[in-house]
Motif scaffolding. Structure first.
Motif, PDB file in Angstrom:
ATOM      1  N   ALA A   1       2.438  -7.263  10.304  1.00 19.53           N
ATOM      2  CA  ALA A   1       2.049  -7.524   8.918  1.00 19.53           C
ATOM      3  C   ALA A   1       2.689  -6.509   7.985  1.00 19.53           C
ATOM      4  N   ASP A   2       2.745  -5.248   8.400  1.00 21.60           N
ATOM      5  CA  ASP A   2       3.391  -4.220   7.581  1.00 21.60           C
ATOM      6  C   ASP A   2       4.866  -4.519   7.391  1.00 21.60           C
ATOM      7  N   ILE A   3       5.534  -4.892   8.467  1.00 20.74           N
ATOM      8  CA  ILE A   3       6.958  -5.208   8.384  1.00 20.74           C
ATOM      9  C   ILE A   3       7.169  -6.398   7.474  1.00 20.74           C
ATOM     10  N   LEU A   4       6.361  -7.426   7.639  1.00 24.82           N
ATOM     11  CA  LEU A   4       6.470  -8.616   6.802  1.00 24.82           C
ATOM     12  C   LEU A   4       6.197  -8.275   5.343  1.00 24.82           C
ATOM     13  N   GLU A   5       5.152  -7.511   5.098  1.00 25.28           N
ATOM     14  CA  GLU A   5       4.808  -7.122   3.737  1.00 25.28           C
ATOM     15  C   GLU A   5       5.949  -6.350   3.090  1.00 25.28           C
ATOM     16  N   ASP A   6       6.463  -5.355   3.788  1.00 27.45           N
ATOM     17  CA  ASP A   6       7.553  -4.545   3.248  1.00 27.45           C
ATOM     18  C   ASP A   6       8.786  -5.388   2.957  1.00 27.45           C
ATOM     19  N   TYR A   7       9.115  -6.279   3.878  1.00 28.34           N
ATOM     20  CA  TYR A   7      10.299  -7.128   3.692  1.00 28.34           C
ATOM     21  C   TYR A   7      10.134  -8.048   2.482  1.00 28.34           C
ATOM     22  N   VAL A   8       8.989  -8.713   2.388  1.00 27.57           N
ATOM     23  CA  VAL A   8       8.758  -9.641   1.285  1.00 27.57           C
ATOM     24  C   VAL A   8       8.729  -8.908  -0.052  1.00 27.57           C
TER      25      VAL A   8
ATOM     26  N   PRO B   1       9.750 -13.882  16.865  1.00 23.76           N
ATOM     27  CA  PRO B   1       9.728 -12.429  16.751  1.00 23.76           C
ATOM     28  C   PRO B   1      10.960 -11.745  17.330  1.00 23.76           C
ATOM     29  N   SER B   2      11.741 -12.444  18.135  1.00 21.43           N
ATOM     30  CA  SER B   2      12.934 -11.834  18.725  1.00 21.43           C
ATOM     31  C   SER B   2      14.069 -11.689  17.710  1.00 21.43           C
ATOM     32  N   LEU B   3      13.979 -12.399  16.587  1.00 19.66           N
ATOM     33  CA  LEU B   3      15.021 -12.331  15.564  1.00 19.66           C
ATOM     34  C   LEU B   3      14.851 -11.096  14.690  1.00 19.66           C
ATOM     35  N   PRO B   4      15.954 -10.613  14.091  1.00 24.13           N
ATOM     36  CA  PRO B   4      15.821  -9.532  13.103  1.00 24.13           C
ATOM     37  C   PRO B   4      14.975 -10.025  11.930  1.00 24.13           C
ATOM     38  N   VAL B   5      14.289  -9.111  11.253  1.00 25.60           N
ATOM     39  CA  VAL B   5      13.336  -9.502  10.212  1.00 25.60           C
ATOM     40  C   VAL B   5      13.999 -10.344   9.120  1.00 25.60           C
ATOM     41  N   ASP B   6      15.253 -10.047   8.753  1.00 23.78           N
ATOM     42  CA  ASP B   6      15.896 -10.824   7.696  1.00 23.78           C
ATOM     43  C   ASP B   6      16.227 -12.244   8.135  1.00 23.78           C
ATOM     44  N   GLU B   7      16.281 -12.500   9.449  1.00 25.01           N
ATOM     45  CA  GLU B   7      16.474 -13.860   9.955  1.00 25.01           C
ATOM     46  C   GLU B   7      15.145 -14.498  10.344  1.00 25.01           C
ATOM     47  N   GLN B   8      14.155 -13.680  10.611  1.00 24.79           N
ATOM     48  CA  GLN B   8      12.853 -14.152  11.048  1.00 24.79           C
ATOM     49  C   GLN B   8      12.019 -14.703   9.890  1.00 24.79           C
TER      50      GLN B   8
ATOM     51  N   ILE C   1      11.899 -17.026   2.896  1.00 27.03           N
ATOM     52  CA  ILE C   1      11.087 -17.140   1.690  1.00 27.03           C
ATOM     53  C   ILE C   1      11.545 -18.375   0.930  1.00 27.03           C
ATOM     54  N   ARG C   2      10.605 -19.256   0.638  1.00 27.45           N
ATOM     55  CA  ARG C   2      10.865 -20.425  -0.212  1.00 27.45           C
ATOM     56  C   ARG C   2      10.336 -20.080  -1.597  1.00 27.45           C
ATOM     57  N   TRP C   3      11.249 -19.755  -2.475  1.00 33.94           N
ATOM     58  CA  TRP C   3      10.901 -19.355  -3.834  1.00 33.94           C
ATOM     59  C   TRP C   3      10.492 -20.559  -4.658  1.00 33.94           C
ATOM     60  N   ARG C   4       9.680 -20.356  -5.678  1.00 33.71           N
ATOM     61  CA  ARG C   4       9.336 -21.444  -6.600  1.00 33.71           C
ATOM     62  C   ARG C   4      10.571 -21.889  -7.376  1.00 33.71           C
TER      63      ARG C   4
ATOM     64  N   GLU D   1      10.221  -6.139  -0.779  1.00 37.56           N
ATOM     65  CA  GLU D   1      11.607  -5.734  -1.061  1.00 37.56           C
ATOM     66  C   GLU D   1      12.398  -6.911  -1.655  1.00 37.56           C
ATOM     67  N   GLN D   2      12.208  -8.092  -1.088  1.00 39.30           N
ATOM     68  CA  GLN D   2      12.896  -9.273  -1.604  1.00 39.30           C
ATOM     69  C   GLN D   2      12.431  -9.604  -3.021  1.00 39.30           C
ATOM     70  N   ILE D   3      11.140  -9.430  -3.278  1.00 38.34           N
ATOM     71  CA  ILE D   3      10.597  -9.699  -4.615  1.00 38.34           C
ATOM     72  C   ILE D   3      11.197  -8.751  -5.640  1.00 38.34           C
ATOM     73  N   VAL D   4      11.186  -7.458  -5.363  1.00 38.23           N
ATOM     74  CA  VAL D   4      11.719  -6.520  -6.356  1.00 38.23           C
ATOM     75  C   VAL D   4      13.225  -6.675  -6.510  1.00 38.23           C
ATOM     76  N   ASP D   5      13.927  -7.015  -5.430  1.00 37.45           N
ATOM     77  CA  ASP D   5      15.360  -7.303  -5.554  1.00 37.45           C
ATOM     78  C   ASP D   5      15.579  -8.450  -6.532  1.00 37.45           C
ATOM     79  N   ARG D   6      14.791  -9.481  -6.381  1.00 42.65           N
ATOM     80  CA  ARG D   6      14.940 -10.657  -7.241  1.00 42.65           C
ATOM     81  C   ARG D   6      14.539 -10.339  -8.680  1.00 42.65           C
ATOM     82  N   LEU D   7      13.475  -9.571  -8.870  1.00 45.96           N
ATOM     83  CA  LEU D   7      13.057  -9.181 -10.219  1.00 45.96           C
ATOM     84  C   LEU D   7      14.134  -8.353 -10.921  1.00 45.96           C
ATOM     85  N   GLU D   8      14.837  -7.513 -10.163  1.00 45.46           N
ATOM     86  CA  GLU D   8      15.894  -6.685 -10.746  1.00 45.46           C
ATOM     87  C   GLU D   8      17.115  -7.503 -11.147  1.00 45.46           C
ATOM     88  N   VAL D   9      17.431  -8.519 -10.381  1.00 46.64           N
ATOM     89  CA  VAL D   9      18.637  -9.311 -10.618  1.00 46.64           C
ATOM     90  C   VAL D   9      18.438 -10.369 -11.701  1.00 46.64           C
ATOM     91  N   GLU D  10      17.246 -10.970 -11.734  1.00 45.89           N
ATOM     92  CA  GLU D  10      16.984 -12.063 -12.669  1.00 45.89           C
ATOM     93  C   GLU D  10      15.861 -11.674 -13.626  1.00 45.89           C
TER      94      GLU D  10
END
Length: 155
Positions: free
Chosen positions: A42-49, A130-137, A140-143, A51-60
Motif C-alpha cells: 500500500a505504501d509503494i502504491l500510494e507513493d507511486y500514485v 506483483p512480479s512486475l516493476p511498480v511502473d508496469e504494475q 492509472i486511468r485518468w479522468r 508521484e504521478q499526480i504531482v507530476d501531472r499537476l506540474e505539467v498541466e
C-alpha cells in the motif's frame, strides 16, 4: 470505482499509520502486524500514485479544472462516490487544499485533500501482477487523458 475507493482507504490507513506510533493495542481486533506485506504494498502504491499526480499537476496547469468538469459530466456514478465527493466538497478548506496541491506541500496535505484530489483526477486504478516493476504494475486511468493519449471512457 471500487479501485478508487480501495486506494483512498489505503491512503487513509497509511496516513494513520504514519501519524501514530505503532501500538497493537490501538489496532484492537486487527490481524495486521507491523511490517505486514500488504502495508508495504500500500505504501509503494500510494507513493507511486501520488508521484504521478504531482507530476501531472506540474505539467498541466489546468488538469484539475478539466478533471472536475469531466467528473461532473460523467454519468453512472455510485451513490457512495457522490456522497463522499459531496462531503469533501462541503468543506472549503479541503477544497482549497486540494486545489493548491503541489510537490512542495504534498507531505503536509491532509488525507481528506488527497482523497478529494484522487476523486477528481483518477477514474480508476488497475493493479497488475506483483512480479512486475511498480511502473508496469500500476495503470492509472485518468479522468482526462494524458497529452498524446486517446480519450478516456469518462471523457
Amino acid at each position: 470505482m471500487p479501485e478508487a475507493m480501495w486506494l483512498t482507504a489505503c491512503f487513509a490507513a497509511t496516513h494513520w499509520a504514519r501519524m501514530a506510533e505503532y501500538d497493537p493495542q490501538e489496532m484492537e481486533g486487527s490481524e495486521a502486524t507491523h511490517g505486514d506485506h500488504a502495508s508495504i504494498g500500500a505504501d509503494i502504491l500510494e507513493d507511486y500514485v501520488l508521484e504521478q499526480i504531482v507530476d501531472r499537476l506540474e505539467v498541466e496547469n489546468d488538469i484539475m479544472a478539466r478533471s472536475i468538469e469531466a467528473a461532473r459530466a460523467a454519468s453512472g456514478f455510485d451513490p457512495n462516490f457522490l456522497d463522499e465527493l459531496g462531503t469533501l466538497e462541503s468543506n472549503p478548506d479541503i477544497v482549497s487544499e486540494a486545489m493548491a496541491l503541489t510537490r512542495t506541500n504534498l507531505a503536509q496535505a491532509s488525507s481528506e485533500a488527497l482523497r478529494l484530489t484522487i476523486l477528481y483526477l483518477i477514474d480508476h486504478i488497475l493493479v497488475g501482477a506483483p512480479s512486475l516493476p511498480v511502473d508496469e504494475q500500476v495503470t492509472i486511468r485518468w479522468r482526462v487523458s494524458e497529452p498524446g493519449q486517446g480519450l478516456m471512457a469518462s471523457e
